[in-house]
Design a protein around this motif. Structure first.
Motif, PDB file in Angstrom:
ATOM      1  N   VAL A 140       0.868  -1.181   0.000  1.00  0.00           N
ATOM      2  CA  VAL A 140       0.000   0.000   0.000  1.00  0.00           C
ATOM      3  C   VAL A 140       0.904   1.230   0.000  1.00  0.00           C
ATOM      4  O   VAL A 140       1.803   1.349   0.829  1.00  0.00           O
ATOM      5  CB  VAL A 140      -0.934   0.025   1.226  1.00  0.00           C
ATOM      6  CG1 VAL A 140      -1.686   1.347   1.315  1.00  0.00           C
ATOM      7  CG2 VAL A 140      -1.913  -1.141   1.175  1.00  0.00           C
ATOM      8  N   LEU A 141       0.663   2.149  -0.921  1.00  0.00           N
ATOM      9  CA  LEU A 141       1.459   3.365  -0.993  1.00  0.00           C
ATOM     10  C   LEU A 141       0.891   4.396  -0.023  1.00  0.00           C
ATOM     11  O   LEU A 141      -0.297   4.718  -0.075  1.00  0.00           O
ATOM     12  CB  LEU A 141       1.429   3.918  -2.421  1.00  0.00           C
ATOM     13  CG  LEU A 141       2.557   4.887  -2.794  1.00  0.00           C
ATOM     14  CD1 LEU A 141       3.886   4.170  -2.799  1.00  0.00           C
ATOM     15  CD2 LEU A 141       2.295   5.510  -4.158  1.00  0.00           C
ATOM     16  N   VAL A 142       1.740   4.884   0.881  1.00  0.00           N
ATOM     17  CA  VAL A 142       1.308   5.868   1.877  1.00  0.00           C
ATOM     18  C   VAL A 142       2.238   7.078   1.809  1.00  0.00           C
ATOM     19  O   VAL A 142       3.359   7.000   1.296  1.00  0.00           O
ATOM     20  CB  VAL A 142       1.318   5.275   3.301  1.00  0.00           C
ATOM     21  CG1 VAL A 142       0.399   4.066   3.391  1.00  0.00           C
ATOM     22  CG2 VAL A 142       2.732   4.891   3.726  1.00  0.00           C
ATOM     23  N   ALA A 143       1.754   8.191   2.333  1.00  0.00           N
ATOM     24  CA  ALA A 143       2.555   9.413   2.353  1.00  0.00           C
ATOM     25  C   ALA A 143       3.660   9.287   3.395  1.00  0.00           C
ATOM     26  O   ALA A 143       3.414   8.899   4.534  1.00  0.00           O
ATOM     27  CB  ALA A 143       1.671  10.619   2.656  1.00  0.00           C
ATOM     28  N   ALA A 144       4.873   9.628   3.010  1.00  0.00           N
ATOM     29  CA  ALA A 144       5.997   9.588   3.942  1.00  0.00           C
ATOM     30  C   ALA A 144       6.054  10.835   4.810  1.00  0.00           C
ATOM     31  O   ALA A 144       6.752  10.847   5.827  1.00  0.00           O
ATOM     32  CB  ALA A 144       7.308   9.426   3.182  1.00  0.00           C
ATOM     33  N   ARG A 145       5.321  11.870   4.437  1.00  0.00           N
ATOM     34  CA  ARG A 145       5.252  13.123   5.212  1.00  0.00           C
ATOM     35  C   ARG A 145       3.972  13.851   4.813  1.00  0.00           C
ATOM     36  O   ARG A 145       3.286  13.442   3.881  1.00  0.00           O
ATOM     37  CB  ARG A 145       6.479  13.996   4.949  1.00  0.00           C
ATOM     38  CG  ARG A 145       6.648  14.409   3.492  1.00  0.00           C
ATOM     39  CD  ARG A 145       7.936  15.165   3.269  1.00  0.00           C
ATOM     40  NE  ARG A 145       8.082  15.622   1.896  1.00  0.00           N
ATOM     41  CZ  ARG A 145       7.614  16.765   1.429  1.00  0.00           C
ATOM     42  NH1 ARG A 145       6.946  17.585   2.248  1.00  0.00           N
ATOM     43  NH2 ARG A 145       7.782  17.123   0.172  1.00  0.00           N
ATOM     44  N   ASP A 146       3.649  14.919   5.512  1.00  0.00           N
ATOM     45  CA  ASP A 146       2.487  15.723   5.156  1.00  0.00           C
ATOM     46  C   ASP A 146       2.722  16.364   3.791  1.00  0.00           C
ATOM     47  O   ASP A 146       3.791  16.951   3.542  1.00  0.00           O
ATOM     48  CB  ASP A 146       2.237  16.813   6.199  1.00  0.00           C
ATOM     49  CG  ASP A 146       1.767  16.240   7.533  1.00  0.00           C
ATOM     50  OD1 ASP A 146       1.452  15.033   7.573  1.00  0.00           O
ATOM     51  OD2 ASP A 146       1.719  16.996   8.518  1.00  0.00           O
ATOM     52  N   LEU A 147       1.722  16.265   2.912  1.00  0.00           N
ATOM     53  CA  LEU A 147       1.822  16.817   1.557  1.00  0.00           C
ATOM     54  C   LEU A 147       0.650  17.749   1.304  1.00  0.00           C
ATOM     55  O   LEU A 147      -0.482  17.467   1.701  1.00  0.00           O
ATOM     56  CB  LEU A 147       1.839  15.690   0.519  1.00  0.00           C
ATOM     57  CG  LEU A 147       3.002  14.685   0.629  1.00  0.00           C
ATOM     58  CD1 LEU A 147       2.797  13.529  -0.336  1.00  0.00           C
ATOM     59  CD2 LEU A 147       4.328  15.382   0.370  1.00  0.00           C
ATOM     60  N   ASP A 193       8.686  11.331  -0.991  1.00  0.00           N
ATOM     61  CA  ASP A 193       7.425  11.774  -0.388  1.00  0.00           C
ATOM     62  C   ASP A 193       6.468  10.631  -0.077  1.00  0.00           C
ATOM     63  O   ASP A 193       5.496  10.819   0.658  1.00  0.00           O
ATOM     64  CB  ASP A 193       6.714  12.767  -1.315  1.00  0.00           C
ATOM     65  CG  ASP A 193       7.561  14.000  -1.577  1.00  0.00           C
ATOM     66  OD1 ASP A 193       8.224  14.458  -0.628  1.00  0.00           O
ATOM     67  OD2 ASP A 193       7.568  14.487  -2.726  1.00  0.00           O
ATOM     68  N   VAL A 194       6.696   9.453  -0.652  1.00  0.00           N
ATOM     69  CA  VAL A 194       5.813   8.308  -0.431  1.00  0.00           C
ATOM     70  C   VAL A 194       6.658   7.083  -0.107  1.00  0.00           C
ATOM     71  O   VAL A 194       7.849   7.030  -0.425  1.00  0.00           O
ATOM     72  CB  VAL A 194       4.930   8.021  -1.672  1.00  0.00           C
ATOM     73  CG1 VAL A 194       3.926   9.142  -1.887  1.00  0.00           C
ATOM     74  CG2 VAL A 194       5.789   7.850  -2.924  1.00  0.00           C
ATOM     75  N   ARG A 195       6.042   6.108   0.524  1.00  0.00           N
ATOM     76  CA  ARG A 195       6.704   4.848   0.836  1.00  0.00           C
ATOM     77  C   ARG A 195       5.684   3.717   0.722  1.00  0.00           C
ATOM     78  O   ARG A 195       4.471   3.957   0.758  1.00  0.00           O
ATOM     79  CB  ARG A 195       7.320   4.867   2.237  1.00  0.00           C
ATOM     80  CG  ARG A 195       6.297   5.047   3.358  1.00  0.00           C
ATOM     81  CD  ARG A 195       6.960   5.091   4.727  1.00  0.00           C
ATOM     82  NE  ARG A 195       5.990   5.314   5.785  1.00  0.00           N
ATOM     83  CZ  ARG A 195       5.296   4.346   6.379  1.00  0.00           C
ATOM     84  NH1 ARG A 195       5.488   3.074   6.020  1.00  0.00           N
ATOM     85  NH2 ARG A 195       4.424   4.612   7.340  1.00  0.00           N
ATOM     86  N   VAL A 196       6.187   2.503   0.605  1.00  0.00           N
ATOM     87  CA  VAL A 196       5.315   1.336   0.482  1.00  0.00           C
ATOM     88  C   VAL A 196       5.190   0.675   1.847  1.00  0.00           C
ATOM     89  O   VAL A 196       6.197   0.295   2.458  1.00  0.00           O
ATOM     90  CB  VAL A 196       5.870   0.337  -0.553  1.00  0.00           C
ATOM     91  CG1 VAL A 196       4.997  -0.914  -0.606  1.00  0.00           C
ATOM     92  CG2 VAL A 196       5.940   0.983  -1.933  1.00  0.00           C
TER      93      VAL A 196
END
Length: 247
Positions: free
Chosen positions: A77-84, A94-97
């Motif tokens: 699942v691709l999630v945000a690595a920080r607030d965007l 900016d994203v991580r799995v």
């Protein structure tokens, strides 16, 4: 007659040294083997409890490994690595799995870093939030060449919630009060609204609570049209008519 003289045996060598007849191992060698065997038996006798415990532990370890359940099945699942923020184009940093159980993964969630390439966020996301297909605006919806992205606040928040990124709208402004209306002079009918933009593309509909009345949209329009909308918004409430969605 000649006598055969035997050479003396060097010190430290067995008495059979130099003899041409083969003989078995010396008594000293046999004694050494017996001593080693005896030492091994004594070691086993003294540490039999420890050795037995180690054997039991090894057997239990094999049983636990055999009976251990397989790791649970997960999906990427691709999630945000920080607030965007809205409009940001997520990069690799900016994203991580993350790994989710299949039943907990949102519908239509993105699963690879490549899924965000060249696509802008239609709404802001928080760190750790899964990114679905509706969160991103495709490259074809990032506006015409030479266009600008303009935040536009419309009077009717419920009407704004009907729109999605990619919709095309005409922006209408209410009539500007003239001297007669200010003086209370009656008119034959209500003054018509005027069109200030045609075919504007909806880039994003920011989520979250509205601090002011109405609803907010991000529109892609030419620079001169952006100036016209901004000027109209200072004098009149804005609304829209829907022209349709791109195929």
């Amino acid at each position: 007659m000649f006598r055969i003289l035997k050479s003396p045996v060097p010190a430290g060598f067995p008495a059979s040294y130099g003899s041409s007849s083969p003989r078995g191992p010396s008594p000293d060698a046999a004694l050494t083997r017996r001593q080693r065997a005896r030492a091994v038996r004594l070691f086993l006798a003294r540490h039999r409890r420890l050795l037995a415990a180690l054997s039991v532990a090894g057997a239990l370890g094999c049983v636990l490994v055999t009976l251990r359940p397989a790791p649970p099945h997960t999906v990427p699942v691709l999630v945000a690595a920080r607030d965007l923020d809205t409009g940001a184009v997520p990069g690799p940093a900016d994203v991580r799995v993350a790994r989710y159980p299949p039943g907990n993964a949102p519908e239509h969630v993105l699963r690879r870093h490549a899924d965000t390439q060249g696509r802008a966020l239609a709404a802001a996301v928080r760190r750790g939030e899964p990114i679905t297909d509706l969160r991103l605006v495709g490259p074809q919806l990032r506006g015409e060449p030479g266009g600008v992205a303009l935040p536009v606040r419309f009077a009717d928040a419920d009407a704004v919630r009907l729109l999605r990124p990619g919709d095309r709208v005409d922006v209408l402004a209410g009539p500007v009060p003239d001297d007669a209306s200010r003086a209370g002079v009656p008119r034959d009918g209500p003054p018509p609204a005027r069109v200030v933009a045609r075919g504007a593309t909806v880039l994003a509909r920011p989520a979250g609570e509205q601090e002011r009345g109405g609803g907010l949209l991000i529109l892609s329009v030419p620079p001169d049209v952006a100036a016209a909308i901004a000027g109209a918004a200072t004098m009149s409430p804005l609304t829209y008519t829907l022209r349709g969605t791109p195929k």
